[in-house]
Design an enzyme around this catalytic site. Structure first.
Site, PDB file in Angstrom:
ATOM      1  N   ASP B   9      31.584  43.062  34.866  1.00 17.44           N
ATOM      2  CA  ASP B   9      33.031  42.908  35.021  1.00 17.44           C
ATOM      3  C   ASP B   9      33.650  43.889  34.024  1.00 17.44           C
ATOM      4  O   ASP B   9      33.736  43.591  32.832  1.00 17.44           O
ATOM      5  CB  ASP B   9      33.405  41.464  34.683  1.00 17.44           C
ATOM      6  CG  ASP B   9      34.892  41.206  34.779  1.00 17.44           C
ATOM      7  OD1 ASP B   9      35.578  41.932  35.514  1.00 17.44           O
ATOM      8  OD2 ASP B   9      35.360  40.259  34.108  1.00 17.44           O
ATOM      9  N   GLU B  70      32.505  45.192  39.663  1.00 13.26           N
ATOM     10  CA  GLU B  70      33.757  44.855  40.335  1.00 13.26           C
ATOM     11  C   GLU B  70      34.460  46.132  40.757  1.00 13.26           C
ATOM     12  O   GLU B  70      34.567  47.087  39.991  1.00 13.26           O
ATOM     13  CB  GLU B  70      34.667  44.045  39.402  1.00 13.26           C
ATOM     14  CG  GLU B  70      35.921  43.580  40.120  1.00 13.26           C
ATOM     15  CD  GLU B  70      36.750  42.616  39.290  1.00 13.26           C
ATOM     16  OE1 GLU B  70      36.223  41.539  38.948  1.00 13.26           O
ATOM     17  OE2 GLU B  70      37.897  42.928  38.980  1.00 13.26           O
ATOM     18  N   ASP B 143      34.547  34.533  29.405  1.00 16.57           N
ATOM     19  CA  ASP B 143      34.829  35.708  30.228  1.00 16.57           C
ATOM     20  C   ASP B 143      33.615  36.190  31.004  1.00 16.57           C
ATOM     21  O   ASP B 143      33.734  36.993  31.914  1.00 16.57           O
ATOM     22  CB  ASP B 143      35.287  36.886  29.344  1.00 16.57           C
ATOM     23  CG  ASP B 143      36.645  36.627  28.742  1.00 16.57           C
ATOM     24  OD1 ASP B 143      37.212  35.565  29.038  1.00 16.57           O
ATOM     25  OD2 ASP B 143      37.123  37.479  27.989  1.00 16.57           O
TER      26      ASP B 143
END
Lengths: 193, 193
Positions: B9, B70, B143
């Protein structure tokens, strides 16, 4: 001492590299220039790998003191800006791995430094780059002029050495560099005509 | 054969890495997870270098079969999206240099694959990641859940093996993967209650 700057105009389809040596008296000499291209139908990771390999090769071959990269803005060219940012990330990380200083300059800064006009078009930038580097004809490939302009901009903006013939601060709002370019341009124009 | 996926990410301030092993029967196991952070007041090249060093270390340590990243869009979070794109470029090039397959997934694809709902919020994604990986508590740092969700999504979307208990195409508009997650979620819910 001569400062060697590798200017990079990042992009996935066309990524320009330009190496310029700049002497303390601001005389700039072209050392090498190329545009690395990858096709739009190539997988993203292969495009970034090609740029990664090319920047590694150029950093090893030319050992620049500084890498000058165009600062990418998200407002412009939304369809291609993400790829441009990814390419710039790869190039910046390659320099950082070697401990090479990285500097970012906006397109407006580059245009202003090279032509004296922040709104100058591509033709004007190419013309001034050709003059500044004392080339017989515009650098090829044509897209490479922006990378060379970035390298020149960095050396000029970064320089704080006093320059012979400088007339000091004028009220024109130009920086010292812009004023000097304007003078160089005027001189070149006189020679050509 | 077990598929090992490193999900990333991307981001400059927080870059999540999550490694998941997925067996042919879709059983997913957490292998490693972290969030690499760099401070906003650090020079861009140092931030990208930190991410470059971290991804190199993780690729060497875990030797994933696939890197799942991503897909970054320029429409969202204009102020941070350029840094996110630069970080993703660095990560993708690192995998490409090792010949590791790179796959991109959109946030909607990840949410849909993991929760069955492309509009799911962060809490729902974290909850399902925790269940799918059979963890006692949500993965930390918090996260990191998105990176793990990316890895899981890749394995599920990429898999075309027939799955026991699959009821075939239904008219619900869900993909096979979404349907299976929905079943897994229902089963997990029954166990919990």
């Amino acid at each position: 001492m001569t400062l060697r700057v590798l200017g990079v105009d990042p992009g996935l389809t066309r990524c320009g590299f330009g190496v310029v040596d700049i002497e303390p008296n601001r005389r700039a000499t072209l050392v090498g220039v190329t545009v690395v291209g990858t096709r739009a139908d190539t997988a993203l990771e292969q495009r970034l790998l090609a740029i990664s390999n090319s920047i590694d090769e150029w950093l090893d071959r030319y050992s620049p003191d500084v890498l000058a990269v165009e600062r990418v803005f998200s407002q412009l060219n939304v369809s291609t800006v993400m790829g441009t940012a990814q390419a710039s990330g790869v190039v910046i990380a390659a320099a950082a791995r070697r401990g090479i200083t990285v500097a970012l300059h906006t397109p407006t800064e580059v245009k202003a430094a090279v032509t004296g006009n922040g709104q100058a078009d591509k033709t004007a930038v190419t013309k001034m780059v050709t003059r500044i580097l004392r080339l017989d004809r515009p650098p090829t490939p044509a897209d490479a002029a922006d990378a060379l302009a970035l390298a020149i901009t960095h050396a000029w903006r970064g320089s704080t050495a006093p320059v012979a013939g400088s007339r000091g601060q004028s009220g024109s709002g130009q920086t010292a560099a812009q004023r000097l370019w304007a003078e160089a341009e005027a001189k070149a124009r006189r020679k050509v005509r």
